[in-house]
Design a protein around this motif. Structure first.
Motif, PDB file in Angstrom:
ATOM      1  N   GLY A 130       0.827  -1.194   0.000  1.00 39.27           N
ATOM      2  CA  GLY A 130       0.000   0.000   0.000  1.00 39.27           C
ATOM      3  C   GLY A 130       0.861   1.243   0.000  1.00 39.27           C
ATOM      4  N   PRO A 131       0.246   2.404   0.112  1.00 40.43           N
ATOM      5  CA  PRO A 131       0.992   3.662   0.013  1.00 40.43           C
ATOM      6  C   PRO A 131       1.812   4.011   1.255  1.00 40.43           C
ATOM      7  CG  PRO A 131      -1.319   4.101   0.402  1.00 40.43           C
ATOM      8  CD  PRO A 131      -1.193   2.607   0.204  1.00 40.43           C
ATOM      9  N   GLU A 132       1.614   3.299   2.367  1.00 40.65           N
ATOM     10  CA  GLU A 132       2.265   3.696   3.617  1.00 40.65           C
ATOM     11  C   GLU A 132       3.230   2.673   4.197  1.00 40.65           C
ATOM     12  OE1 GLU A 132      -0.987   4.781   6.147  1.00 40.65           O
ATOM     13  OE2 GLU A 132      -1.320   6.646   5.057  1.00 40.65           O
ATOM     14  N   VAL A 133       3.531   1.596   3.457  1.00 45.49           N
ATOM     15  CA  VAL A 133       4.428   0.560   3.978  1.00 45.49           C
ATOM     16  C   VAL A 133       5.305   0.016   2.858  1.00 45.49           C
ATOM     17  CG1 VAL A 133       4.590  -1.688   5.137  1.00 45.49           C
ATOM     18  CG2 VAL A 133       2.701  -0.144   5.692  1.00 45.49           C
ATOM     19  N   ILE A 134       6.602  -0.082   3.142  1.00 51.82           N
ATOM     20  CA  ILE A 134       7.513  -0.748   2.214  1.00 51.82           C
ATOM     21  C   ILE A 134       8.363  -1.738   2.998  1.00 51.82           C
ATOM     22  CG2 ILE A 134       9.337   0.999   2.311  1.00 51.82           C
ATOM     23  CD1 ILE A 134       9.613   0.384  -0.808  1.00 51.82           C
ATOM     24  N   GLU A 135       8.572  -2.881   2.405  1.00 53.39           N
ATOM     25  CA  GLU A 135       9.365  -3.951   3.007  1.00 53.39           C
ATOM     26  C   GLU A 135      10.800  -3.834   2.487  1.00 53.39           C
ATOM     27  OE1 GLU A 135       8.370  -8.581   3.223  1.00 53.39           O
ATOM     28  OE2 GLU A 135       8.789  -7.901   1.191  1.00 53.39           O
ATOM     29  N   LEU A 136      11.760  -3.974   3.397  1.00 52.37           N
ATOM     30  CA  LEU A 136      13.168  -3.984   3.025  1.00 52.37           C
ATOM     31  C   LEU A 136      13.753  -5.351   3.383  1.00 52.37           C
ATOM     32  CD1 LEU A 136      14.274  -0.464   4.318  1.00 52.37           C
ATOM     33  CD2 LEU A 136      13.518  -1.116   2.015  1.00 52.37           C
ATOM     34  N   LEU A 137      14.528  -5.903   2.471  1.00 54.10           N
ATOM     35  CA  LEU A 137      15.089  -7.239   2.645  1.00 54.10           C
ATOM     36  C   LEU A 137      16.611  -7.192   2.584  1.00 54.10           C
ATOM     37  CD1 LEU A 137      12.618  -9.035   0.211  1.00 54.10           C
ATOM     38  CD2 LEU A 137      12.466  -8.894   2.713  1.00 54.10           C
ATOM     39  N   GLY A 138      17.231  -8.234   3.121  1.00 51.65           N
ATOM     40  CA  GLY A 138      18.683  -8.343   3.058  1.00 51.65           C
ATOM     41  C   GLY A 138      19.322  -8.579   4.408  1.00 51.65           C
ATOM     42  N   GLY A 139      18.567  -8.403   5.476  1.00 50.77           N
ATOM     43  CA  GLY A 139      19.059  -8.673   6.823  1.00 50.77           C
ATOM     44  C   GLY A 139      18.522 -10.003   7.319  1.00 50.77           C
ATOM     45  N   ASN A 140      18.694 -10.254   8.606  1.00 50.59           N
ATOM     46  CA  ASN A 140      18.190 -11.495   9.201  1.00 50.59           C
ATOM     47  C   ASN A 140      16.679 -11.501   9.330  1.00 50.59           C
ATOM     48  OD1 ASN A 140      20.948 -11.560   9.608  1.00 50.59           O
ATOM     49  ND2 ASN A 140      20.795 -12.618  11.542  1.00 50.59           N
ATOM     50  N   ALA A 141      16.066 -10.326   9.340  1.00 45.63           N
ATOM     51  CA  ALA A 141      14.615 -10.201   9.453  1.00 45.63           C
ATOM     52  C   ALA A 141      14.159  -9.091   8.516  1.00 45.63           C
ATOM     53  CB  ALA A 141      14.225  -9.864  10.894  1.00 45.63           C
ATOM     54  N   PRO A 142      12.978  -9.228   7.949  1.00 43.45           N
ATOM     55  CA  PRO A 142      12.486  -8.136   7.103  1.00 43.45           C
ATOM     56  C   PRO A 142      12.219  -6.891   7.950  1.00 43.45           C
ATOM     57  CG  PRO A 142      10.836  -9.887   7.286  1.00 43.45           C
ATOM     58  CD  PRO A 142      12.048 -10.345   8.019  1.00 43.45           C
ATOM     59  N   ILE A 143      12.450  -5.749   7.328  1.00 44.78           N
ATOM     60  CA  ILE A 143      12.195  -4.463   7.970  1.00 44.78           C
ATOM     61  C   ILE A 143      11.064  -3.793   7.201  1.00 44.78           C
ATOM     62  CG2 ILE A 143      13.130  -2.161   8.429  1.00 44.78           C
ATOM     63  CD1 ILE A 143      15.876  -3.495   8.711  1.00 44.78           C
ATOM     64  N   TYR A 144      10.093  -3.298   7.948  1.00 43.65           N
ATOM     65  CA  TYR A 144       8.975  -2.591   7.337  1.00 43.65           C
ATOM     66  C   TYR A 144       9.051  -1.128   7.748  1.00 43.65           C
ATOM     67  CZ  TYR A 144       7.330  -7.189   6.209  1.00 43.65           C
ATOM     68  OH  TYR A 144       7.248  -8.456   5.688  1.00 43.65           O
ATOM     69  N   LEU A 145       9.164  -0.263   6.765  1.00 47.43           N
ATOM     70  CA  LEU A 145       9.107   1.171   7.009  1.00 47.43           C
ATOM     71  C   LEU A 145       7.644   1.569   6.951  1.00 47.43           C
ATOM     72  CD1 LEU A 145      12.087   2.345   4.766  1.00 47.43           C
ATOM     73  CD2 LEU A 145      12.085   1.870   7.231  1.00 47.43           C
ATOM     74  N   LEU A 146       7.179   2.233   8.005  1.00 53.04           N
ATOM     75  CA  LEU A 146       5.779   2.607   8.125  1.00 53.04           C
ATOM     76  C   LEU A 146       5.651   4.123   8.115  1.00 53.04           C
ATOM     77  CD1 LEU A 146       4.893   0.259  11.121  1.00 53.04           C
ATOM     78  CD2 LEU A 146       4.810  -0.289   8.692  1.00 53.04           C
ATOM     79  N   ALA A 147       4.946   4.660   7.146  1.00 54.70           N
ATOM     80  CA  ALA A 147       4.733   6.104   7.070  1.00 54.70           C
ATOM     81  C   ALA A 147       3.743   6.520   8.154  1.00 54.70           C
ATOM     82  CB  ALA A 147       4.215   6.488   5.690  1.00 54.70           C
ATOM     83  N   LYS A 148       4.229   7.314   9.096  1.00 52.74           N
ATOM     84  CA  LYS A 148       3.412   7.826  10.199  1.00 52.74           C
ATOM     85  C   LYS A 148       3.757   9.300  10.362  1.00 52.74           C
ATOM     86  CE  LYS A 148       1.947   3.683  11.468  1.00 52.74           C
ATOM     87  NZ  LYS A 148       0.571   3.262  11.539  1.00 52.74           N
ATOM     88  N   ALA A 149       2.785  10.150  10.277  1.00 52.57           N
ATOM     89  CA  ALA A 149       3.019  11.594  10.324  1.00 52.57           C
ATOM     90  C   ALA A 149       3.563  12.044  11.675  1.00 52.57           C
ATOM     91  CB  ALA A 149       1.727  12.335  10.017  1.00 52.57           C
ATOM     92  N   ALA A 150       4.492  12.982  11.633  1.00 55.07           N
ATOM     93  CA  ALA A 150       4.963  13.616  12.867  1.00 55.07           C
ATOM     94  C   ALA A 150       3.763  14.267  13.538  1.00 55.07           C
ATOM     95  CB  ALA A 150       6.031  14.658  12.551  1.00 55.07           C
ATOM     96  N   GLY A 151       3.697  14.145  14.859  1.00 57.79           N
ATOM     97  CA  GLY A 151       2.596  14.713  15.608  1.00 57.79           C
ATOM     98  C   GLY A 151       1.388  13.805  15.719  1.00 57.79           C
TER      99      GLY A 151
END
Length: 134
Positions: free
Chosen positions: A32-53
């Motif tokens: 979706g527009p607010e989550v991207i999965e990153l691979l290459g480590g021991n566990a997947p990392i998910y970057l989650l778009a969350k607005a400041a404030g």
């Protein structure tokens, strides 16, 4: 059990550039527009778009703040060469806060562009076993 790592950021594209450059991760699925999965480590990392404030949790009065902040949980990136990893992280936009040398290894304490602390760790000799009693 499986471990997934989620990191809140206020700019998903900027965070993707930082984490792929600094840690040589690869973008995986776009969830979706607010989550991207990153691979290459021991566990997947998910970057989650969350607005400041925005509210950190419905049950907490804390608001998200992407200035440098302390949290009792952080990531340690174990690397083969702390100097090379540090150069990559700094070039990607990390901020070096401290370097340390220990019997078990070399450590660089940093912050990402979103205020999250992390460490680069190069084990030496037997790693953490160096501090065990004989």
């Amino acid at each position: 059990m499986q471990l997934l790592i989620n990191i809140d950021v206020d700019d998903l594209e900027r965070a993707t550039r930082f984490y792929t450059s600094a840690f040589e991760l690869t973008p995986g699925r776009r969830l979706g527009p607010e989550v991207i999965e990153l691979l290459g480590g021991n566990a997947p990392i998910y970057l989650l778009a969350k607005a400041a404030g925005s509210r950190a949790s419905p049950h907490s009065g804390q608001m998200r703040d992407y200035a440098r902040h302390w949290t009792p949980l952080h990531l340690d990136w174990v690397v083969a060469d702390v100097d090379a990893a540090l150069a990559r992280a700094l070039a990607a936009g990390a901020i070096l806060e401290q370097r340390q040398e220990h019997a078990w290894g070399r450590l660089a304490l940093l912050a990402d562009p979103f205020g999250h602390g992390f460490c680069l760790l190069q084990f030496i000799g037997r790693g953490y076993d160096e501090i065990l009693s004989p």
